[in-house]
Every structure is written in C-alpha cells, then in structure tokens.
Design an enzyme around this catalytic site. Sequence first.
Site, PDB file in Angstrom:
ATOM      1  N   CYS A 173      -5.689  -7.437  -3.354  1.00 15.60           N
ATOM      2  CA  CYS A 173      -6.150  -7.000  -2.042  1.00 15.60           C
ATOM      3  C   CYS A 173      -7.283  -7.916  -1.590  1.00 15.60           C
ATOM      4  O   CYS A 173      -8.158  -8.270  -2.382  1.00 15.60           O
ATOM      5  CB  CYS A 173      -6.638  -5.551  -2.109  1.00 15.60           C
ATOM      6  N   HIS A 174      -7.282  -8.287  -0.318  1.00 18.84           N
ATOM      7  CA  HIS A 174      -8.282  -9.241   0.189  1.00 18.84           C
ATOM      8  C   HIS A 174      -9.494  -8.565   0.811  1.00 18.84           C
ATOM      9  O   HIS A 174     -10.362  -9.254   1.345  1.00 18.84           O
ATOM     10  CB  HIS A 174      -7.639 -10.191   1.198  1.00 18.84           C
TER      11      HIS A 174
ATOM     12  N   ASN B  94       0.838  -1.211   0.000  1.00 15.91           N
ATOM     13  CA  ASN B  94       0.000   0.000   0.000  1.00 15.91           C
ATOM     14  C   ASN B  94       0.869   1.255   0.000  1.00 15.91           C
ATOM     15  O   ASN B  94       1.974   1.235   0.530  1.00 15.91           O
ATOM     16  CB  ASN B  94      -0.909   0.011   1.235  1.00 15.91           C
TER      17      ASN B  94
ATOM     18  N   HIS C  68      -9.587  -0.206  -1.512  1.00 17.60           N
ATOM     19  CA  HIS C  68     -10.038   0.169  -0.169  1.00 17.60           C
ATOM     20  C   HIS C  68     -11.275   1.063  -0.170  1.00 17.60           C
ATOM     21  O   HIS C  68     -11.780   1.424   0.886  1.00 17.60           O
ATOM     22  CB  HIS C  68      -8.909   0.828   0.650  1.00 17.60           C
TER      23      HIS C  68
END
Length: 464
Positions: free
Chosen positions: A179-180, A157, A216
């Site tokens: 990304c999880h 990130n 995000h």
Amino acid sequence: MYKRQPDAKQLRICYIGGGSRGWAWKFMGDLAMDPDMCGEIRLYDIDRAAAERNRVIGEKISSHPNAVSRWEYTVSGSLREGLEGADFVVISILPATFEEMRADVHMPERLGIWQPVGDTVGAGGFMRAMRTIPMFVEIAEAIRDYAPEAWVINYTNPMSLCVRTLYEVFPGIKAFGCCHEVFGTQELLCSMLETEAGIPGVKRQDLYTTVTGINHFTFLTGASYKQMDLMPMYDAFVRKYAEEGYDPKGTRSWEESTFSCAHLVKMDLYRRFGAIAAAGDRHLAEFTAPWYTRDPETVKKWKFALTTVDWRIEDLHARLKKSDDLISGREEVELKPSGEEGHWLLKALLGIHDLVSNVNVPNRGQIQGLPLGAVVETNALFTRDRIEPICAGRMPSGLLPLIARHVYNQENTLKTALTCDRELGLATFMNDPQLAVATPQDAKALFNDMLEAQRAYLPEKWFD
C-alpha cells in the site's frame, strides 16, 4: 533499440486482475524501465477482453524506445494456466461492479453514515469483504495447487483481510500486501523539512520511519532524517497548522481533487495519540467514531473529500478512453516511474538488493499487544527469498485499543465470510465505530439491505 541485459533475471509473473486500468499500467511501466528483470507476464482476468487490451498496451510499453527491459505479454484462460510455473503473482482485482460499490458507499448515508472511501472498514468495508473473501479463497487454493513457491503481492482492498484470507486458506503461502499510503505521509515530512527547516530536495527514501498499525490506519512512532529527530519538528508543525491545515502551494487542492487533503485529520490524530497518522485523511477518518464524518459539512470543515461512486464511474470512463487511445495510437505510451515499489520488492526477493519498506503481513510479534496471525502493517526487510518483519515496539497506549478493536473485527469479518453466519456478521457489522450513530433496529435493516444489494456475488448459503 532494446538489447537484453545478459544477466537480467528471466521471470514468469502471473497478474490476477490483468485487465486493470490502474495498477497494471503502472507495474508494466516500472518493469519496462528496470534492466535487471525480463520475462513473461501472464494476464488473467474474468473479463478476458480487458486482459487482451492490456496485452496490447503491455507490448507497446515493452517496445517503447526508452524501455530497457523486454517483457512478453500473454493472456491466460484460467488461473491454472496463469499460475503454473509462475515466480511471482500479483493480485489487483475489483470485487464485483460499481453498482455493488454504490451500495457499499451510499446506502449507509440513509442513517447518517458518510464514508469517504468505503472499502476497508465501516459498513462498506464489511460488505466489500463479504464478496471479496470468497474470491480470495479461490485464488489462494489455486496458488496452493499450481504455484505454491511463488511470491504473492496483493494490491486489492480490503488489504488486511485479503492477505489474511490467503494465509487462512494456504498457511504456507508467501504473500504480502503493498500500500502506498505511508509514502504520502513520508513525502509530507519531506515537505515539512523544506518549508519549516529550509532543507529542500529530501526524498522520502532518505527518511527512517518506524511504522505500526493496520492498513489505512497506520502510524509513525518515530521519524528521522540523517541525525535529525523529526518528531519534535512535527509536533511544532502540528501546533502551527492544526487549525487551518497545511497548504504550502496555496492551491486549496482538496476542493478540486478527491484524493487531496489539508492533513487536518492527521494532525488531530497526532494530538490525540502522539503518533504521526500515516495515511490519507479520507482513509484515516473511517476508523474512528464519526469525529470527522458526521455529515458532508463536517467533512468539508476537515478539508478532505467524500469519494462518490459517480466520480469513480467517470474516472473509469476516462481510463477506458485512455485504453482505446493507447491501443489505437491516438495517444503515445509514456514511460515514467510510478512511485510504487512493487518492482523494487521483486528485485529484493530475487537477491538483487535488500530493501526496507512498509508491508502487510501476519503479526509474528512485530506489534506487541495485537493477536498473532492477524495482518498488520510495519516495516520489513526484503532480502533474497525472505521477508523479515521489523519490530515496531510498543504502540501508544491510547491508540492500541482502537486498533485492536478493528483487528478483532477483521478476524470476525473473515469468520463471517467463510461461514455465512448472519448472527456473527450483524454483531461484527454493528461493532464498527462508524455504526455508533445507528439504532440496533436501523443497523439490522441496513445490514440486510446491503447484503441483498450484492446477492449476485455472495454464496447462496447467505440466503438459505
């Protein structure tokens, strides 16, 4: 006793940030449990001692009695040594130290800016980008020179800007960001199916979701299970739980864990925009004006947590102890699936299977209304040596301007980092919604102080 599968793919993987105590261990374990691939993993890290420790742990994982795939772990002394001949490159680095992160996260608090994470947007995300982008310039140049055909997976990130930098420096790169966060929201939908519809045992891979947004701050504009449209059910779910939150086990886990939440931010964003917010609440809260982060009491009201740097330091100490224990044998290596998809994506790119997953890649039209080339997050089809982004359709009209603001800010953040332009940097810094609480004078002083706090990791041009 391990026996190599005769048709297993023999690979060379360069792991940049090979001293990682988080992602690296998960990746090593997943590879050891996959019979379709084997080969060499070259660990490169500016902290060579950390990479050497992971070499020992990697060999222990690979020689575990339950391992079905053999991997040789080596430590590379340079990017060139690690990259030459690599089929895949994994990037998972911590840009600078926790002291720089302390300035990212906590220095803005003097102006009443409270950041739950501080690594993607806001004051902290901007400053982290300033020191991360030059590192990714160096990495992109090395990949261009020594492994131009390799597929590159980034876990670092700020995700969007890391991937964007790779393409800016080397347009021909084959890179994507994993990304999880979306996985967690898909699992929330599975839990909803069990508690609200009496359908237990659904796995997130059983769902079909339409993913759109940026890392995000990602949203699901459609979700279904078999022939069942889940959007009406989620609407009722929000109406039921939007005041107190969703806590099916009654554990109030957000009071004990920095990563848990009651999903109140998700539900509020759904009521505002009509799409399912698909990230953890602590990430989502940073992309809006301070609706959810006005002060620590407001955060508590929304039932998520502020992740302090002191917590991260304590967690690092725990990981270092675990590393010591694994190396010494005081703790046995445990093999279990991590829940991440990195090794599955490798297999898809090798042509072993096809896979659809959410991914961060440049916009080629998969999201209408956002600039081409900016890094966005949607579903994509992973197939042999190819990633095909899947069109996400139109984003809700009320949501698009908010996401577009961040996308343009990220483009200006990249330009600022590449040029060390203080004037553009300050304007971009102040244009983040979280900075709305600050006066221009206070914001400028904060900007200058935060830059000074990371002087050791910035180009000298910033201070000429």
